[in-house]
Write a protein that holds these residues in place. Structure first.
Motif, PDB file in Angstrom:
ATOM      1  N   LEU A   1       0.666  -1.189   0.025  1.00 46.33           N
ATOM      2  CA  LEU A   1       0.094   0.190  -0.065  1.00 46.33           C
ATOM      3  C   LEU A   1       0.749   1.121   0.005  1.00 46.33           C
ATOM      4  O   LEU A   1       0.632   2.136  -0.765  1.00 46.33           O
ATOM      5  CB  LEU A   1      -0.778  -0.037   1.163  1.00 46.33           C
ATOM      6  N   PHE A   2       2.020   1.288   0.807  1.00 48.52           N
ATOM      7  CA  PHE A   2       2.756   2.401   1.012  1.00 48.52           C
ATOM      8  C   PHE A   2       3.656   2.400  -0.304  1.00 48.52           C
ATOM      9  O   PHE A   2       3.839   3.647  -0.792  1.00 48.52           O
ATOM     10  CB  PHE A   2       3.682   2.348   2.075  1.00 48.52           C
ATOM     11  N   LYS A   3       4.149   1.391  -0.843  1.00 52.97           N
ATOM     12  CA  LYS A   3       4.635   1.632  -2.419  1.00 52.97           C
ATOM     13  C   LYS A   3       3.745   1.971  -3.539  1.00 52.97           C
ATOM     14  O   LYS A   3       4.269   3.033  -4.231  1.00 52.97           O
ATOM     15  CB  LYS A   3       5.089   0.033  -2.612  1.00 52.97           C
ATOM     16  N   ASP A   4       2.462   1.740  -3.463  1.00 51.64           N
ATOM     17  CA  ASP A   4       1.782   2.267  -4.395  1.00 51.64           C
ATOM     18  C   ASP A   4       1.300   3.789  -4.331  1.00 51.64           C
ATOM     19  O   ASP A   4       1.413   4.591  -5.139  1.00 51.64           O
ATOM     20  CB  ASP A   4       0.109   1.639  -4.106  1.00 51.64           C
ATOM     21  N   LEU A   5       1.379   4.073  -2.865  1.00 49.08           N
ATOM     22  CA  LEU A   5       1.264   5.647  -2.637  1.00 49.08           C
ATOM     23  C   LEU A   5       2.597   6.456  -2.971  1.00 49.08           C
ATOM     24  O   LEU A   5       2.332   7.578  -3.569  1.00 49.08           O
ATOM     25  CB  LEU A   5       1.117   5.753  -1.049  1.00 49.08           C
ATOM     26  N   THR A   6       3.656   5.867  -2.882  1.00 48.51           N
ATOM     27  CA  THR A   6       4.904   6.605  -3.235  1.00 48.51           C
ATOM     28  C   THR A   6       4.863   6.680  -4.717  1.00 48.51           C
ATOM     29  O   THR A   6       5.337   7.680  -5.409  1.00 48.51           O
ATOM     30  CB  THR A   6       6.138   5.662  -2.818  1.00 48.51           C
TER      31      THR A   6
ATOM     32  N   ASP B   1     -17.734  -5.047   2.293  1.00 48.24           N
ATOM     33  CA  ASP B   1     -16.634  -5.300   1.858  1.00 48.24           C
ATOM     34  C   ASP B   1     -15.525  -4.447   1.799  1.00 48.24           C
ATOM     35  O   ASP B   1     -16.022  -3.353   1.415  1.00 48.24           O
ATOM     36  CB  ASP B   1     -17.011  -6.135   0.562  1.00 48.24           C
ATOM     37  N   GLY B   2     -14.288  -4.641   1.993  1.00 46.16           N
ATOM     38  CA  GLY B   2     -13.322  -3.552   1.937  1.00 46.16           C
ATOM     39  C   GLY B   2     -12.931  -3.079   3.324  1.00 46.16           C
ATOM     40  O   GLY B   2     -12.104  -1.969   3.574  1.00 46.16           O
ATOM     41  N   GLN B   3     -13.152  -3.711   4.630  1.00 48.41           N
ATOM     42  CA  GLN B   3     -12.704  -3.186   5.705  1.00 48.41           C
ATOM     43  C   GLN B   3     -11.329  -3.251   6.091  1.00 48.41           C
ATOM     44  O   GLN B   3     -10.799  -2.457   6.886  1.00 48.41           O
ATOM     45  CB  GLN B   3     -13.587  -4.134   6.727  1.00 48.41           C
ATOM     46  N   GLN B   4     -10.616  -4.304   5.450  1.00 47.94           N
ATOM     47  CA  GLN B   4      -9.284  -4.371   5.684  1.00 47.94           C
ATOM     48  C   GLN B   4      -8.551  -3.104   5.203  1.00 47.94           C
ATOM     49  O   GLN B   4      -7.458  -2.523   5.815  1.00 47.94           O
ATOM     50  CB  GLN B   4      -8.837  -5.671   5.117  1.00 47.94           C
ATOM     51  N   ARG B   5      -8.936  -2.864   3.886  1.00 49.61           N
ATOM     52  CA  ARG B   5      -8.093  -1.648   3.291  1.00 49.61           C
ATOM     53  C   ARG B   5      -8.648  -0.383   3.916  1.00 49.61           C
ATOM     54  O   ARG B   5      -7.861   0.476   4.168  1.00 49.61           O
ATOM     55  CB  ARG B   5      -8.775  -1.648   1.768  1.00 49.61           C
ATOM     56  N   LEU B   6      -9.968  -0.181   4.375  1.00 49.06           N
ATOM     57  CA  LEU B   6     -10.292   1.069   4.893  1.00 49.06           C
ATOM     58  C   LEU B   6      -9.697   1.081   6.182  1.00 49.06           C
ATOM     59  O   LEU B   6      -9.109   2.288   6.690  1.00 49.06           O
ATOM     60  CB  LEU B   6     -12.009   1.051   5.205  1.00 49.06           C
ATOM     61  N   THR B   7      -9.292   0.224   7.301  1.00 50.30           N
ATOM     62  CA  THR B   7      -8.601   0.428   8.384  1.00 50.30           C
ATOM     63  C   THR B   7      -7.314   0.625   8.200  1.00 50.30           C
ATOM     64  O   THR B   7      -6.787   1.541   8.609  1.00 50.30           O
ATOM     65  CB  THR B   7      -8.779  -1.116   9.202  1.00 50.30           C
ATOM     66  N   SER B   8      -6.700   0.150   6.904  1.00 53.82           N
ATOM     67  CA  SER B   8      -5.315   0.458   6.826  1.00 53.82           C
ATOM     68  C   SER B   8      -5.048   1.845   6.388  1.00 53.82           C
ATOM     69  O   SER B   8      -4.322   2.725   6.532  1.00 53.82           O
ATOM     70  CB  SER B   8      -4.768  -0.530   5.802  1.00 53.82           C
ATOM     71  N   PHE B   9      -6.112   2.385   5.384  1.00 49.83           N
ATOM     72  CA  PHE B   9      -5.939   3.749   5.120  1.00 49.83           C
ATOM     73  C   PHE B   9      -5.953   4.756   6.216  1.00 49.83           C
ATOM     74  O   PHE B   9      -5.468   5.781   6.440  1.00 49.83           O
ATOM     75  CB  PHE B   9      -6.984   4.174   4.213  1.00 49.83           C
ATOM     76  N   THR B  10      -6.765   4.320   7.118  1.00 53.04           N
ATOM     77  CA  THR B  10      -7.174   5.254   8.205  1.00 53.04           C
ATOM     78  C   THR B  10      -5.857   5.129   9.402  1.00 53.04           C
ATOM     79  O   THR B  10      -5.705   6.320   9.601  1.00 53.04           O
ATOM     80  CB  THR B  10      -8.230   4.671   9.196  1.00 53.04           C
ATOM     81  N   LEU B  11      -5.264   3.948   9.382  1.00 56.39           N
ATOM     82  CA  LEU B  11      -4.084   4.013  10.127  1.00 56.39           C
ATOM     83  C   LEU B  11      -2.860   4.716   9.497  1.00 56.39           C
ATOM     84  O   LEU B  11      -2.025   5.549  10.232  1.00 56.39           O
ATOM     85  CB  LEU B  11      -3.652   2.809  10.203  1.00 56.39           C
TER      86      LEU B  11
END
Length: 656
Positions: free
Chosen positions: A38-43, A75-85
């Motif tokens: 996820l961080f790589k995608d952001l970079t 659906d998508g709770q894992q991603r949503l939690t990660s974006f929030t963190l």
């Protein structure tokens, strides 16, 4: 139902909104690899100033207090939690952006519900999440929420981009939202969820590889390469086989294990690493697809090699296909002669046959095949490397003899009894014979009648013990006609058989019973030992030999040290038994914290591991465990944990 694309910030910035993870959802389980991706995608989005699609969020809407909105995430709770963190970590890294991030995307300033927080995780994660959001990250229990928040903090700290640049880049994250109504008369959220996650509508890895190779080309090139290569490969294989071929192809090319779920990503990495272009990539895939097709249909250019391929297919040993493709390519490129390929393939065939007959586990074969495909090892000496990797587990003649005398060969998988008899017949006649319509005949019938019970002492006991062993079996094309006739009548059929094995029964034995069965088993076993000999492996340097063992194998490890533990095709180098235990338990925690909790609830393991006394060591999650155990006990602990986590077939270790 409403659905549309939207920027992540527009979605998270909705006022007076609580994103609630329903109680039936699993705990937050994203691991380090997913967060780093996820961080790589952001970079990449920041550096290229381009949008990045992050998937879909499916939710059911409800109205809360004070005109608030509750989005129950389906659906998508894992991603949503990660974006929030990640946003929380960014807000903590830069005072300039902190107020904006917290007020817009993390909290509901004018809504007291959920302690003003926008995201409401499941109960298991609530304490940790609330602690992170309120800057109190010291917890008494391990948590993925805290781990990944700290990981994002470190990634931000070590990034070449500033926190402000990273924050701004999150505006490039696009998503699709699917809003469902809670009205029972409208769409069923569960049905929609199952449809979205159905494997039936997903692209297969082979589809993804095709699109990856062709989509970047102009229409004319797409058409030409599709016709020249891809259509021809598609005609060879069904979809499932196509994906398996690509997985095996990657094993040949990368000398690494490739998970079935990781075929597409592994191919992209290989393509990039080798700096391929679409045409030479497709040409090479086509070449190896032809090898694979010849293996499946045992139609290479050599009759001896074809017979080996046929036997390996009957044994259903597709795991060795990468090595067979490699041998075929070495012959095609004139790096070895066909005779050399035949010799190596026959050694492998002998090994497989002995493993099957002796009912020994074969789940270590994948690791062996990966090693065989690496031609840089052992100075490229193909036979030496093959023997070195097979040596530790090659069933000897005594083991084979004992197994054939005792094993119910008739009921083994993949028609092993018929294969054994066909191989014996082929070796005797040296002719090409079609045995497709031949059947395995029980000389002493499976259903005994009065005549057999009168003729054979303890007939039922003999039948129970030896009736399905090799000595009591032969090949015939008139099995039903003979049925359970007495032996003196069967002999008349046997004498006129076109199968030498069957003729020899009538020629050699006047009576049939225990002595005849065991005598014939011994004779046929000696023939099979000649056909499938143990190669001369004494010359292989003992110090260089490494043996791989599955975790459920009984192995004497006295005086030996581990060099590697393999879990779900992931290889982890280790130097001591203690390190192997720690590595394994860290893996369990990182992959599934619920499984880790189950281990702690096991009374025996809890007493042994989680009450450290003599030699405590700390795991990645901060928990201290006892490690002062013998090698045998450590293996037993890992085996028990593997059983609890249902991964026994995925765990093996290598000894020096």
């Amino acid at each position: 139902m409403k659905a549309d694309s939207i920027h992540l910030f527009d979605f998270l910035g909705s006022g007076k909104t609580i994103f609630e993870i329903p109680v039936f959802q699993r705990n937050y389980e994203w691991d380090k690899d997913q967060c780093e991706q996820l961080f790589k995608d952001l970079t990449i989005a920041a550096q290229n100033n381009t949008d990045h699609f992050i998937g879909a969020i499916v939710y059911v809407t409800e109205t809360g207090s004070k005109m608030s909105h509750i989005y129950r995430i389906i659906d998508g709770q894992q991603r949503l939690t990660s974006f929030t963190l990640l946003l929380k970590a960014l807000s903590d890294a830069d005072e300039q952006d902190r107020a904006e991030i917290e007020e817009e995307y993390l909290t509901n300033k004018y809504l007291n519900d959920n302690n003003h927080l926008k995201l409401k995780p499941v109960e298991h994660d609530y304490e940790a999440f609330d602690s992170v959001m309120n800057n109190m990250t010291e917890l008494n229990k391990p948590s993925k929420v805290v781990d990944n928040y700290r990981l994002f903090q470190n990634l931000i700290k070590n990034s070449d981009l500033s926190s402000s640049e990273l924050y701004e880049a999150m505006n490039h994250f696009n998503m699709v939202y699917i809003e469902l109504s809670s009205d029972s008369k409208e769409e069923n959220p569960q049905v929609i969820f199952e449809s979205l996650n159905s494997t039936g509508v997903s692209l297969s890895p082979s589809d993804l590889v095709r699109n990856f190779l062709l989509m970047k080309l102009d229409s004319q090139q797409q058409f030409e390469l599709y016709k020249k290569y891809w259509v021809k490969i598609e005609r060879m294989f069904a979809t499932k086989t196509f994906t398996e071929f690509i997985r095996h192809y990657l094993i040949v090319k990368t000398h690494n294990s490739v998970k079935k779920s990781g075929v597409y990503n592994s191919y992209k990495e290989y393509f990039s690493l080798k700096k391929l272009n679409s045409e030479n990539a497709l040409a090479d895939l086509f070449k190896f697809a032809n090898y694979y097709n010849k293996i499946l249909n045992h139609k290479s250019g050599d009759d001896y090699f074809n017979k080996i391929l046929e036997h390996i297919n009957v044994m259903d040993s597709k795991v060795v296909f990468p090595y067979l493709m490699l041998l075929m390519d070495l012959v095609d490129t004139n790096e070895i002669k066909q005779e050399k390929a035949n010799q190596l393939a026959h050694i492998l065939e002998s090994y497989l046959f002995r493993l099957k007959v002796c009912q020994m586990p074969t789940n270590g074969l994948n690791k062996i095949v990966v090693g065989l495909c690496n031609l840089t090892k052992d100075d490229g000496k193909l036979k030496f490397r093959l023997l070195r990797l097979l040596k530790s587990n090659f069933p000897n003649d005594r083991k084979l003899s004992e197994s054939l005398m005792e094993v119910d060969l008739y009921h083994q998988r993949n028609n092993l009894a018929k294969l054994s008899l066909v191989i014996l017949e082929e070796h005797r006649t040296k002719e090409t014979i079609n045995f497709d319509d031949a059947q395995v005949e029980h000389i002493l019938p499976q259903r005994l009648n009065a005549e057999w019970r009168l003729q054979v002492t303890n007939a039922d006991k003999v039948n129970e013990q030896y009736g399905c062993t090799l000595g009591n079996l032969t090949l015939t094309k008139y099995n039903q006609e003979m049925s359970n006739r007495p032996y003196n009548e069967k002999k008349n059929f046997y004498r006129n058989s076109n199968v030498s094995l069957t003729r020899d029964v009538a020629k050699t034995y006047n009576q049939w019973g225990k002595e005849a069965i065991t005598d014939r088993t011994g004779k046929l076993t000696r023939e099979l030992i000649q056909i499938f000999p143990v190669p001369d492996i004494k010359k292989v340097n003992e110090e260089k030999v490494t043996g791989e063992y599955t975790i459920d194998q009984t192995t004497d490890v006295t005086g030996k040290k581990p060099v590697q533990i393999t879990i779900n095709e992931n290889e982890y180098p280790v130097k001591t038994w203690r390190q192997m235990l720690i590595t394994f338990l860290n893996y369990i925690w990182n992959k599934d914290s619920l499984n880790f909790d189950r281990i702690k609830r096991n009374r025996q393991l809890s007493r042994m591991l989680f009450r450290p006394n003599t030699s405590p060591e700390q795991l990645d999650n901060g928990i201290a465990i006892e490690t002062n155990f013998s090698a045998t006990i450590i293996l037993a602990i890992i085996a028990k944990v593997s059983e609890i986590c249902d991964i026994t077939d995925q765990v093996s270790y290598t000894l020096k």
